[in-house]
Design an enzyme around this catalytic site. Structure first.
Site, PDB file in Angstrom:
ATOM      1  N   HIS A   1       0.847  -1.200   0.000  1.00 62.45           N
ATOM      2  CA  HIS A   1       0.000   0.000   0.000  1.00 62.45           C
ATOM      3  C   HIS A   1       0.880   1.246   0.000  1.00 62.45           C
ATOM      4  O   HIS A   1       0.646   2.195  -0.770  1.00 62.45           O
ATOM      5  CB  HIS A   1      -0.926  -0.003   1.215  1.00 62.45           C
ATOM      6  CG  HIS A   1      -1.667   1.289   1.411  1.00 62.45           C
ATOM      7  ND1 HIS A   1      -2.900   1.526   0.862  1.00 62.45           N
ATOM      8  CD2 HIS A   1      -1.331   2.420   2.096  1.00 62.45           C
ATOM      9  CE1 HIS A   1      -3.310   2.745   1.193  1.00 62.45           C
ATOM     10  NE2 HIS A   1      -2.368   3.311   1.943  1.00 62.45           N
ATOM     11  N   GLU A   2       1.894   1.252   0.865  1.00 62.31           N
ATOM     12  CA  GLU A   2       2.801   2.404   0.918  1.00 62.31           C
ATOM     13  C   GLU A   2       3.609   2.525  -0.368  1.00 62.31           C
ATOM     14  O   GLU A   2       3.887   3.634  -0.837  1.00 62.31           O
ATOM     15  CB  GLU A   2       3.724   2.295   2.128  1.00 62.31           C
ATOM     16  CG  GLU A   2       3.006   2.293   3.476  1.00 62.31           C
ATOM     17  CD  GLU A   2       2.080   3.475   3.668  1.00 62.31           C
ATOM     18  OE1 GLU A   2       2.355   4.554   3.094  1.00 62.31           O
ATOM     19  OE2 GLU A   2       1.067   3.344   4.388  1.00 62.31           O
TER      20      GLU A   2
ATOM     21  N   HIS B   1       1.812   4.470  -2.872  1.00 61.73           N
ATOM     22  CA  HIS B   1       1.959   5.927  -2.788  1.00 61.73           C
ATOM     23  C   HIS B   1       3.203   6.394  -3.535  1.00 61.73           C
ATOM     24  O   HIS B   1       3.206   7.483  -4.124  1.00 61.73           O
ATOM     25  CB  HIS B   1       2.037   6.360  -1.326  1.00 61.73           C
ATOM     26  CG  HIS B   1       0.731   6.291  -0.602  1.00 61.73           C
ATOM     27  ND1 HIS B   1      -0.433   6.833  -1.114  1.00 61.73           N
ATOM     28  CD2 HIS B   1       0.402   5.752   0.603  1.00 61.73           C
ATOM     29  CE1 HIS B   1      -1.427   6.630  -0.254  1.00 61.73           C
ATOM     30  NE2 HIS B   1      -0.947   5.978   0.789  1.00 61.73           N
TER      31      HIS B   1
END
Length: 231
Positions: free
Chosen positions: A97-98, A101
């Site tokens: 998920h990170e 980004h």
């Protein structure tokens, strides 16, 4: 405002949702941490970054519980120890998920660009907006002209917080979608295991939704009070 029952009618439901969301994140992360994965969160993030040509983005371990984040200024993915070293579906979901980004940053993903531009306004509004609106609300009973002016100024400032929260939703949802898609497409997990990762990311998404609703309803309360005083 603290003793105003109307305030709790506005903020009560999203506040309860926020408490539930926090419990769900903790419970789901602990549960999915028991489901083993073939690699650690750091390895999964590194593979996802490299596959997107983001070799310059470092992956570092930091302290704290679920303190994971991507730093766009230093181009660094910082993962908590549970995620960095953890070989579980929870660790893979959070780590990728990170990494999602980082993908957004590299591609100048529009909602992320807008969100980053709104950060200073949101930080200022969260500190000053509510305070100014609350003081204005108290003064409005005795000196309506000054009180309502402060209340209106507080509303304008806090609107920046609401804007940040709203634009942050597609940023977080998109990062999770990228993570789930990459994990399966790159064969880091099987298609049958994707629902484990989805549980973690969906639980985290609920916290963002709850935070956004709390901000919206806080703003709505102040607007309600301002309109009421002007009738």
């Amino acid at each position: 405002m603290i003793f105003d029952p109307i305030y709790f009618l506005f903020i009560g439901p999203p506040l309860l949702l926020g408490l539930y969301a926090q419990w769900r994140v903790k419970h789901t992360f602990e549960s999915m941490s028991q489901v083993p994965a073939r690699m650690s969160g750091a390895e999964a993030a590194r593979r996802m970054l490299d596959s997107g040509g983001l070799n310059q983005v470092a992956v570092e371990q930091v302290g704290g519980h679920l303190s994971d984040h991507y730093d766009p200024r230093d181009k660094v993915l910082r993962l908590s120890s549970q995620v960095y070293s953890g070989r579980s579906m929870a660790a893979l979901g959070v780590a990728c998920h990170e990494a999602g980004h980082a993908y957004q940053d590299a591609q100048s993903y529009a909602p992320l660009v807008i969100r980053n531009m709104a950060v200073p306004v949101a930080n200022f509004g969260s500190r000053i907006g509510v305070t100014m609106a609350t003081i204005g609300l108290m003064l409005s009973y005795q000196t309506p002209s000054i009180g309502n002016a402060l209340l209106l100024a507080g509303i304008v400032l806090f609107a920046g917080v609401v804007f940040f929260q709203v634009v942050n939703l597609p940023v977080e949802f998109d990062a999770s979608a990228r993570a789930r898609r990459h994990l399966v497409d790159a064969n880091l997990i099987s298609a049958n295991e994707e629902h484990y990762v989805a549980k973690v990311l969906n639980a985290a998404a609920l916290t963002y939704v709850a935070g956004t609703l709390q901000a919206i309803m806080t703003l709505a309360y102040f607007v309600f009070r301002l309109m009421g005083d002007r009738r």
